[in-house]
Design an enzyme around this catalytic site. Structure first.
Site, PDB file in Angstrom:
ATOM      1  N   GLU A 115      -2.192   8.460   8.075  1.00 43.80           N
ATOM      2  CA  GLU A 115      -0.819   7.977   7.906  1.00 43.80           C
ATOM      3  C   GLU A 115       0.112   8.529   8.993  1.00 43.80           C
ATOM      4  O   GLU A 115       1.082   7.886   9.379  1.00 43.80           O
ATOM      5  CB  GLU A 115      -0.342   8.416   6.514  1.00 43.80           C
ATOM      6  CG  GLU A 115       0.959   7.868   6.036  1.00 43.80           C
ATOM      7  CD  GLU A 115       0.968   6.351   5.804  1.00 43.80           C
ATOM      8  OE1 GLU A 115      -0.071   5.775   5.451  1.00 43.80           O
ATOM      9  OE2 GLU A 115       2.026   5.753   6.019  1.00 43.80           O
ATOM     10  N   CYS A 169     -11.023   3.256   0.539  1.00 43.65           N
ATOM     11  CA  CYS A 169      -9.574   3.450   0.704  1.00 43.65           C
ATOM     12  C   CYS A 169      -9.184   2.600   1.903  1.00 43.65           C
ATOM     13  O   CYS A 169      -9.883   2.611   2.929  1.00 43.65           O
ATOM     14  CB  CYS A 169      -9.267   4.922   0.974  1.00 43.65           C
ATOM     15  SG  CYS A 169      -7.574   5.238   1.568  1.00 43.65           S
ATOM     16  N   THR A 170      -8.098   1.854   1.767  1.00 42.02           N
ATOM     17  CA  THR A 170      -7.745   0.908   2.835  1.00 42.02           C
ATOM     18  C   THR A 170      -7.265   1.604   4.112  1.00 42.02           C
ATOM     19  O   THR A 170      -7.133   0.957   5.148  1.00 42.02           O
ATOM     20  CB  THR A 170      -6.673  -0.095   2.339  1.00 42.02           C
ATOM     21  OG1 THR A 170      -5.567   0.634   1.786  1.00 42.02           O
ATOM     22  CG2 THR A 170      -7.246  -1.019   1.291  1.00 42.02           C
ATOM     23  N   HIS A 171      -7.002   2.895   4.049  1.00 46.66           N
ATOM     24  CA  HIS A 171      -6.677   3.630   5.277  1.00 46.66           C
ATOM     25  C   HIS A 171      -7.918   3.863   6.154  1.00 46.66           C
ATOM     26  O   HIS A 171      -7.797   4.051   7.361  1.00 46.66           O
ATOM     27  CB  HIS A 171      -6.090   5.008   4.948  1.00 46.66           C
ATOM     28  CG  HIS A 171      -4.627   4.996   4.596  1.00 46.66           C
ATOM     29  ND1 HIS A 171      -4.146   4.492   3.413  1.00 46.66           N
ATOM     30  CD2 HIS A 171      -3.538   5.450   5.284  1.00 46.66           C
ATOM     31  CE1 HIS A 171      -2.823   4.641   3.382  1.00 46.66           C
ATOM     32  NE2 HIS A 171      -2.430   5.207   4.505  1.00 46.66           N
ATOM     33  N   TYR A 176      -0.764   8.377  -2.065  1.00 49.23           N
ATOM     34  CA  TYR A 176      -0.835   8.226  -3.519  1.00 49.23           C
ATOM     35  C   TYR A 176      -2.046   8.985  -4.087  1.00 49.23           C
ATOM     36  O   TYR A 176      -2.052   9.358  -5.261  1.00 49.23           O
ATOM     37  CB  TYR A 176      -1.042   6.759  -3.904  1.00 49.23           C
ATOM     38  CG  TYR A 176       0.159   5.840  -3.799  1.00 49.23           C
ATOM     39  CD1 TYR A 176       1.427   6.309  -3.467  1.00 49.23           C
ATOM     40  CD2 TYR A 176       0.012   4.480  -4.058  1.00 49.23           C
ATOM     41  CE1 TYR A 176       2.507   5.431  -3.384  1.00 49.23           C
ATOM     42  CE2 TYR A 176       1.084   3.606  -3.992  1.00 49.23           C
ATOM     43  CZ  TYR A 176       2.327   4.086  -3.642  1.00 49.23           C
ATOM     44  OH  TYR A 176       3.388   3.212  -3.580  1.00 49.23           O
ATOM     45  N   GLY A 177      -3.067   9.146  -3.263  1.00 52.12           N
ATOM     46  CA  GLY A 177      -4.378   9.594  -3.745  1.00 52.12           C
ATOM     47  C   GLY A 177      -4.412  10.981  -4.356  1.00 52.12           C
ATOM     48  O   GLY A 177      -5.390  11.349  -5.010  1.00 52.12           O
ATOM     49  N   CYS A 224      -4.395  -1.360  -1.985  1.00 50.92           N
ATOM     50  CA  CYS A 224      -4.577   0.084  -2.119  1.00 50.92           C
ATOM     51  C   CYS A 224      -5.534   0.318  -3.286  1.00 50.92           C
ATOM     52  O   CYS A 224      -5.254  -0.126  -4.412  1.00 50.92           O
ATOM     53  CB  CYS A 224      -3.216   0.722  -2.410  1.00 50.92           C
ATOM     54  SG  CYS A 224      -3.289   2.479  -2.799  1.00 50.92           S
ATOM     55  N   ASN A 225      -6.652   0.956  -3.005  1.00 48.44           N
ATOM     56  CA  ASN A 225      -7.638   1.216  -4.070  1.00 48.44           C
ATOM     57  C   ASN A 225      -7.052   2.116  -5.150  1.00 48.44           C
ATOM     58  O   ASN A 225      -7.306   1.939  -6.341  1.00 48.44           O
ATOM     59  CB  ASN A 225      -8.877   1.879  -3.477  1.00 48.44           C
ATOM     60  CG  ASN A 225      -9.660   0.952  -2.574  1.00 48.44           C
ATOM     61  OD1 ASN A 225     -10.608   0.321  -3.003  1.00 48.44           O
ATOM     62  ND2 ASN A 225      -9.254   0.838  -1.321  1.00 48.44           N
ATOM     63  N   THR A 226      -6.266   3.106  -4.718  1.00 46.41           N
ATOM     64  CA  THR A 226      -5.719   4.078  -5.671  1.00 46.41           C
ATOM     65  C   THR A 226      -4.723   3.409  -6.615  1.00 46.41           C
ATOM     66  O   THR A 226      -4.803   3.573  -7.841  1.00 46.41           O
ATOM     67  CB  THR A 226      -5.042   5.236  -4.912  1.00 46.41           C
ATOM     68  OG1 THR A 226      -5.887   5.659  -3.840  1.00 46.41           O
ATOM     69  CG2 THR A 226      -4.762   6.403  -5.832  1.00 46.41           C
ATOM     70  N   ASP A 279       0.881  -1.178   0.000  1.00 40.92           N
ATOM     71  CA  ASP A 279       0.000   0.000   0.000  1.00 40.92           C
ATOM     72  C   ASP A 279       0.914   1.221   0.000  1.00 40.92           C
ATOM     73  O   ASP A 279       2.122   1.119   0.227  1.00 40.92           O
ATOM     74  CB  ASP A 279      -0.886  -0.014   1.259  1.00 40.92           C
ATOM     75  CG  ASP A 279      -1.786   1.220   1.361  1.00 40.92           C
ATOM     76  OD1 ASP A 279      -2.407   1.592   0.353  1.00 40.92           O
ATOM     77  OD2 ASP A 279      -1.849   1.830   2.438  1.00 40.92           O
ATOM     78  N   SER A 280       0.308   2.393  -0.208  1.00 39.02           N
ATOM     79  CA  SER A 280       1.075   3.630  -0.114  1.00 39.02           C
ATOM     80  C   SER A 280       1.607   3.830   1.307  1.00 39.02           C
ATOM     81  O   SER A 280       2.534   4.603   1.509  1.00 39.02           O
ATOM     82  CB  SER A 280       0.181   4.824  -0.464  1.00 39.02           C
ATOM     83  OG  SER A 280      -0.866   4.926   0.491  1.00 39.02           O
TER      84      SER A 280
HETATM   85  N1  DGL Z   1      -4.788   3.280   1.058  1.00 42.41           N
HETATM   86  C1  DGL Z   1      -4.877   3.754  -0.257  1.00 42.41           C
HETATM   87  C2  DGL Z   1      -6.181   3.457  -0.949  1.00 42.41           C
HETATM   88  O1  DGL Z   1      -6.778   2.444  -0.644  1.00 42.41           O
HETATM   89  C3  DGL Z   1      -4.233   5.049  -0.655  1.00 42.41           C
HETATM   90  C4  DGL Z   1      -4.346   6.237   0.175  1.00 42.41           C
HETATM   91  C5  DGL Z   1      -3.401   7.269  -0.350  1.00 42.41           C
HETATM   92  O2  DGL Z   1      -2.211   6.983  -0.364  1.00 42.41           O
HETATM   93  O3  DGL Z   1      -3.872   8.332  -0.772  1.00 42.41           O
HETATM   94  O4  DGL Z   1      -6.614   4.168  -1.828  1.00 42.41           O
END
Ligand code: DGL
Length: 281
Positions: free
Chosen positions: A165, A197-199, A55-56, A86-88, A23-24
């Site tokens: 984060e 988003c996994t966060h 990453y988003g 990570c969805n992004t 993931d990011s």
């Molecule tokens: N956890 C990530 C996701 O699922 C990315 C969040 C990020 O880095 O912006 O999209």
């Protein structure tokens, strides 16, 4: 017949399998936890690209480059498959990763719109995700496939993953962002909200408090873990016989102490995180 056979009725424990998860940053730990529960005997290698998170709000080229770099590292560690937790990164880079490593199963994650529609009573669904995920072609196609079946309310959450984060979930900034992003969904009367988003599972309690206790929060981590086990169970070549628990190894391009702290509190076991070379000169 081997206990590991695809036809076995026993759930696949992951014995003999090594899985890379990235993931990011710390968000993918929510997926790692579910994979660990689904496949306790698998060896897992987790990479948090925290030196380059979030990453988003980055360009597609940047996200692709980072995803390629980390997948290359995981490949060098002999993984049998990679979970892009990570969805992004999935939205932007999974297609390219599959082209780069056609023989390696690469499992992505995406906002759970379909399961949300199945379980919603009023068919009003909220989706919380990064600006990058919502802007991606992959996500737009997902919406097109489902928009006739429900009212979809898409909410970009700039800054939310970055704040999570940082590791401090009591910051005022976090409370302000959550209130700001939940307000339009409450106004729309959604009964289900997709954590895209996994966060975001890290702040599920705060989101629940803001949205109200009757709103169902949908996280796909367990479904992704189940899917990963199903895909990888045919990949075991020489299962060892003496394994009691798989090993989990942690790497980060950011601060290992921070990953260690977040991972320990989220996963509930002792963690040692290693510094990973960022791959940038
Ligand atoms: N956890 C990530 C996701 O699922 C990315 C969040 C990020 O880095 O912006 O999209």
């Amino acid at each position: 017949m081997s206990a590991l056979s695809a036809h076995s009725t026993t759930p696949f424990s992951g014995q003999g399998i090594r899985v890379g998860v990235f993931d990011s940053g710390v968000g993918g730990l929510s997926v790692l936890k579910a994979i660990r529960q689904a496949m306790p005997l698998a060896d897992l290698i987790y990479v948090a690209d925290s030196g380059f998170a979030p990453y988003g709000e980055r360009s597609d080229a940047f996200i692709s480059e980072r995803s390629n770099e980390i997948s290359g590292f995981l490949q060098s560690q002999g993984v049998h498959g990679i979970v892009v937790a990570c969805n992004t990164a999935t939205a932007v880079a999974v297609h390219e990763l599959r082209q780069l490593w056609p023989h390696l199963p690469i499992i992505g994650v995406e906002p759970g719109i379909k399961p949300a529609i199945s379980q919603s009573r009023n068919k009003k669904i909220g989706v919380l995700a990064t600006p990058g995920t919502l802007a991606s072609q992959k996500f737009k196609s997902l919406v097109t496939r489902h928009e006739a079946d429900a009212e979809l309310h898409l909410q970009a959450c700039p800054g939310l993953a970055r704040t999570i984060e940082s590791g401090n979930l009591n910051r005022q900034e976090l409370k302000t962002l959550i209130a700001q992003f939940c307000a339009p969904l409450k106004d729309a009367g959604v009964d289900t909200v997709v954590l895209g988003c996994t966060h975001y599972p890290f702040v599920a309690n705060q989101l629940q408090a803001s949205l109200g206790k009757d709103v169902y929060l949908l996280d796909t981590a367990q479904a992704v873990a189940k899917h990963t086990a199903a895909i990888l169970q045919n990949r075991v070549i020489t299962p060892s016989t003496d394994v009691t628990r798989g090993e989990v190894t942690f790497w980060t391009t950011g601060d290992p102490a921070l990953l260690q702290q977040v991972a320990e509190s989220w996963l509930g076991w002792q963690v040692v995180a290693h510094q990973m070379d960022s791959g940038q000169d």
